[in-house]
Design a protein around this motif. Structure first.
Motif, PDB file in Angstrom:
ATOM      1  N   SER A 187       0.825  -1.207   0.000  1.00 31.62           N
ATOM      2  CA  SER A 187       0.000   0.000   0.000  1.00 31.62           C
ATOM      3  C   SER A 187       0.860   1.259   0.000  1.00 31.62           C
ATOM      4  O   SER A 187       0.596   2.214  -0.744  1.00 31.62           O
ATOM      5  CB  SER A 187      -0.921  -0.008   1.223  1.00 31.62           C
ATOM      6  OG  SER A 187      -1.700   1.171   1.276  1.00 31.62           O
ATOM      7  N   HIS A 190       2.330   1.609  -3.426  1.00 28.93           N
ATOM      8  CA  HIS A 190       1.337   2.123  -4.373  1.00 28.93           C
ATOM      9  C   HIS A 190       1.125   3.622  -4.170  1.00 28.93           C
ATOM     10  O   HIS A 190       0.979   4.378  -5.147  1.00 28.93           O
ATOM     11  CB  HIS A 190       0.018   1.377  -4.219  1.00 28.93           C
ATOM     12  CG  HIS A 190       0.023   0.002  -4.813  1.00 28.93           C
ATOM     13  ND1 HIS A 190       0.452  -0.249  -6.112  1.00 28.93           N
ATOM     14  CD2 HIS A 190      -0.337  -1.203  -4.306  1.00 28.93           C
ATOM     15  CE1 HIS A 190       0.352  -1.542  -6.362  1.00 28.93           C
ATOM     16  NE2 HIS A 190      -0.107  -2.148  -5.282  1.00 28.93           N
ATOM     17  N   GLN A 191       1.095   4.039  -2.914  1.00 28.05           N
ATOM     18  CA  GLN A 191       0.924   5.462  -2.644  1.00 28.05           C
ATOM     19  C   GLN A 191       2.109   6.271  -3.174  1.00 28.05           C
ATOM     20  O   GLN A 191       1.927   7.330  -3.782  1.00 28.05           O
ATOM     21  CB  GLN A 191       0.746   5.680  -1.145  1.00 28.05           C
ATOM     22  CG  GLN A 191      -0.565   5.148  -0.593  1.00 28.05           C
ATOM     23  CD  GLN A 191      -0.682   5.339   0.906  1.00 28.05           C
ATOM     24  OE1 GLN A 191       0.260   5.796   1.567  1.00 28.05           O
ATOM     25  NE2 GLN A 191      -1.823   4.981   1.476  1.00 28.05           N
ATOM     26  N   GLN A 193       4.129   5.320  -5.568  1.00 29.02           N
ATOM     27  CA  GLN A 193       4.100   5.282  -7.022  1.00 29.02           C
ATOM     28  C   GLN A 193       3.039   6.227  -7.571  1.00 29.02           C
ATOM     29  O   GLN A 193       3.250   6.904  -8.580  1.00 29.02           O
ATOM     30  CB  GLN A 193       3.811   3.846  -7.497  1.00 29.02           C
ATOM     31  CG  GLN A 193       3.840   3.677  -9.012  1.00 29.02           C
ATOM     32  CD  GLN A 193       5.206   4.002  -9.593  1.00 29.02           C
ATOM     33  OE1 GLN A 193       6.227   3.648  -9.021  1.00 29.02           O
ATOM     34  NE2 GLN A 193       5.226   4.708 -10.720  1.00 29.02           N
ATOM     35  N   GLY A 194       1.875   6.266  -6.889  1.00 27.00           N
ATOM     36  CA  GLY A 194       0.830   7.192  -7.326  1.00 27.00           C
ATOM     37  C   GLY A 194       1.282   8.643  -7.231  1.00 27.00           C
ATOM     38  O   GLY A 194       1.016   9.448  -8.133  1.00 27.00           O
ATOM     39  N   ASP A 197       3.751   9.224 -10.033  1.00 26.17           N
ATOM     40  CA  ASP A 197       3.054   9.344 -11.320  1.00 26.17           C
ATOM     41  C   ASP A 197       2.371  10.702 -11.438  1.00 26.17           C
ATOM     42  O   ASP A 197       2.373  11.312 -12.515  1.00 26.17           O
ATOM     43  CB  ASP A 197       2.019   8.226 -11.475  1.00 26.17           C
ATOM     44  CG  ASP A 197       2.663   6.862 -11.629  1.00 26.17           C
ATOM     45  OD1 ASP A 197       3.868   6.813 -11.957  1.00 26.17           O
ATOM     46  OD2 ASP A 197       1.970   5.848 -11.414  1.00 26.17           O
ATOM     47  N   GLU A 198       1.780  11.152 -10.317  1.00 27.62           N
ATOM     48  CA  GLU A 198       1.108  12.446 -10.366  1.00 27.62           C
ATOM     49  C   GLU A 198       2.116  13.584 -10.571  1.00 27.62           C
ATOM     50  O   GLU A 198       1.867  14.517 -11.334  1.00 27.62           O
ATOM     51  CB  GLU A 198       0.327  12.665  -9.060  1.00 27.62           C
ATOM     52  CG  GLU A 198      -0.464  13.968  -9.000  1.00 27.62           C
ATOM     53  CD  GLU A 198      -1.576  14.029 -10.031  1.00 27.62           C
ATOM     54  OE1 GLU A 198      -2.101  15.144 -10.241  1.00 27.62           O
ATOM     55  OE2 GLU A 198      -1.907  12.984 -10.638  1.00 27.62           O
ATOM     56  N   ARG A 201       3.072  13.503 -14.152  1.00 26.83           N
ATOM     57  CA  ARG A 201       2.011  14.045 -15.010  1.00 26.83           C
ATOM     58  C   ARG A 201       1.995  15.572 -14.958  1.00 26.83           C
ATOM     59  O   ARG A 201       1.884  16.237 -15.991  1.00 26.83           O
ATOM     60  CB  ARG A 201       0.666  13.500 -14.558  1.00 26.83           C
ATOM     61  CG  ARG A 201      -0.504  13.934 -15.455  1.00 26.83           C
ATOM     62  CD  ARG A 201      -1.832  13.634 -14.796  1.00 26.83           C
ATOM     63  NE  ARG A 201      -2.032  14.404 -13.594  1.00 26.83           N
ATOM     64  CZ  ARG A 201      -2.414  15.681 -13.585  1.00 26.83           C
ATOM     65  NH1 ARG A 201      -2.608  16.332 -14.740  1.00 26.83           N
ATOM     66  NH2 ARG A 201      -2.572  16.327 -12.459  1.00 26.83           N
ATOM     67  N   GLU A 370       0.132   6.028 -22.571  1.00 27.29           N
ATOM     68  CA  GLU A 370      -1.027   5.963 -21.695  1.00 27.29           C
ATOM     69  C   GLU A 370      -2.305   5.687 -22.458  1.00 27.29           C
ATOM     70  O   GLU A 370      -3.274   5.171 -21.894  1.00 27.29           O
ATOM     71  CB  GLU A 370      -1.152   7.275 -20.911  1.00 27.29           C
ATOM     72  CG  GLU A 370      -0.051   7.471 -19.871  1.00 27.29           C
ATOM     73  CD  GLU A 370      -0.126   8.826 -19.205  1.00 27.29           C
ATOM     74  OE1 GLU A 370      -1.002   9.636 -19.623  1.00 27.29           O
ATOM     75  OE2 GLU A 370       0.682   9.095 -18.292  1.00 27.29           O
TER      76      GLU A 370
END
Length: 399
Positions: A187, A190-191, A193-194, A197-198, A201, A370
């Protein structure tokens, strides 16, 4: 039972031991009452009560104070072995005490080897006490020896099974705890990585919008300053372009800060992508004076595809403006059987693609990836550059 007896991870096992503990106290009480009421009133009765009292006292201390430095599990089991031998010698309730305390060897022994060792000592002490009292008689061999060995054999089987259950429960609890730790780490990963990714972006959006706009403003401002004396009209046009670009950048910045989902300048939500690209190409030709040959098929696509095609066009034109030294730019937008295809070419100086380290090309590749598309860049020094972006549409992607 207390924490000495059961693994803290197995609540069911701990509850079962607490129930057995209650039963054990009741049996101890029944044995004491039996000794008082049935044993003959002589010295052996009081000696038997004293031995039983020692066992009960040690058990009570061990139960209520598991961390007591004096009465430890090994001390209690040793007292129990001696008491069984003494009661067998006195012939007073030794069999009942043996059966009542049989689980204690497994509860306090901790390991099968230790439990089997104390159980062996208890068996030997019981048989030795009975042998001293009965001698090598038929009663000893026919009743005492056989019944004791049967009880011990059953106790061994039950104890080994109980140890197996506890070991499996402990292993299951360990695996569950390890799984929970792994899930927590996943978890967190994932956080992270999120968040990464943000950030990527946002960095890509800033590069494709604000950075390109500022680069255009710088180029236009330099050109306007250089030609303000010889060609005031051209400089005035360039100043208007600077104003328009600055306003676009301001709107883009507000959208990025507010994470707006509504389309803004350059993010057309409706209409043909061809018209959006045409306006961008006209602005580019007006600002740079380069010749732009465009063949744009009027096709409709979803908003994400439209934004991706627009960003690829803006990035390619920005690279032409800053690096190519070209005189002509060609742009072709068509629909192919496999999706939408955008081709941008120039007759500039070109470059070695493998040596390119800029953020722009990498950002375009990720943006297209994407959407399931890809970017192909072909160039060599002196031969210009060709950028080909392909994006599968919904139907083609499913196929």
């Amino acid at each position: 039972m207390t924490a000495l007896a059961a693994p803290p991870a197995d609540a069911f096992w701990a509850t079962s031991l607490r129930r057995w503990n209650t039963v054990c106290w009741a049996l101890f009480g029944a044995m004491a009452v039996g000794l008082v009421t049935t044993a003959p009133a002589d010295g052996s009765k009081y000696r038997a009560l004293a031995l039983l009292g020692c066992v009960v006292l040690c058990y009570a201390v061990l139960d209520r104070f598991p961390g007591n430095p004096v009465v430890r599990p090994q001390v209690y089991l040793s007292v129990l072995v001696l008491a069984l031998g003494g009661l067998a010698y006195l012939g007073s309730s030794y069999a009942a005490l043996f059966m009542v305390t049989l689980p204690h060897y497994w509860m306090f022994g901790r390991t099968p080897r230790t439990s089997m060792g104390f159980l062996g000592f208890a068996t030997g002490a019981t048989l030795a006490g009975s042998l001293v009292r009965q001698g090598w008689s038929a009663e000893f061999f026919g009743e005492t020896l056989v019944s004791t060995l049967i009880v011990v054999a059953v106790g061994v089987l039950i104890g080994l099974w109980a140890h197996s259950v506890v070991a499996q429960s402990t292993e299951r609890a360990r695996l569950i705890e390890e799984l929970e730790r792994t899930q927590a780490r996943l978890s967190e990963a994932h956080q992270r990585q999120g968040a990464a990714d943000e950030r990527e972006r946002i960095a890509r959006d800033i590069h494709d919008t604000l950075a390109q706009g500022f680069a255009s403003i710088i180029v236009l401002a330099e050109a306007a300053r250089a030609g303000i004396a010889e060609d005031p009209a051209r400089s005035a046009q360039q100043l208007r372009s600077i104003e328009f670009t600055a306003r676009e950048n301001l709107t883009e910045a507000r959208e990025l800060v507010g994470s707006a989902s509504q389309p803004g300048p350059g993010r057309e939500a409706a209409g043909s992508v061809a018209r959006t690209l045409r306006r961008t190409l006209d602005r580019f030709a007006e600002d740079t004076g380069l010749t732009v040959d465009a063949e744009l098929t009027d096709l409709a696509c979803d908003q994400q595809t439209r934004i991706a095609l627009l960003r690829c066009t803006q990035e390619s034109l920005a690279n032409v403006r800053k690096h190519a030294g070209a005189s002509t730019v060609g742009v072709v937008l068509v629909r192919r059987p496999y999706g939408v295809e955008l081709e941008i070419t120039d007759d500039g100086t070109g470059f070695v693609v493998a040596e390119s380290t800029g953020f722009g090309l990498d950002g375009m590749r990720k943006r297209l990836a994407e959407l399931g598309g890809r970017l192909t860049v072909t160039s060599s020094v002196g031969d210009g550059t060709r950028v080909l972006a392909t994006i599968p549409t919904a139907d083609e992607g499913a196929a």
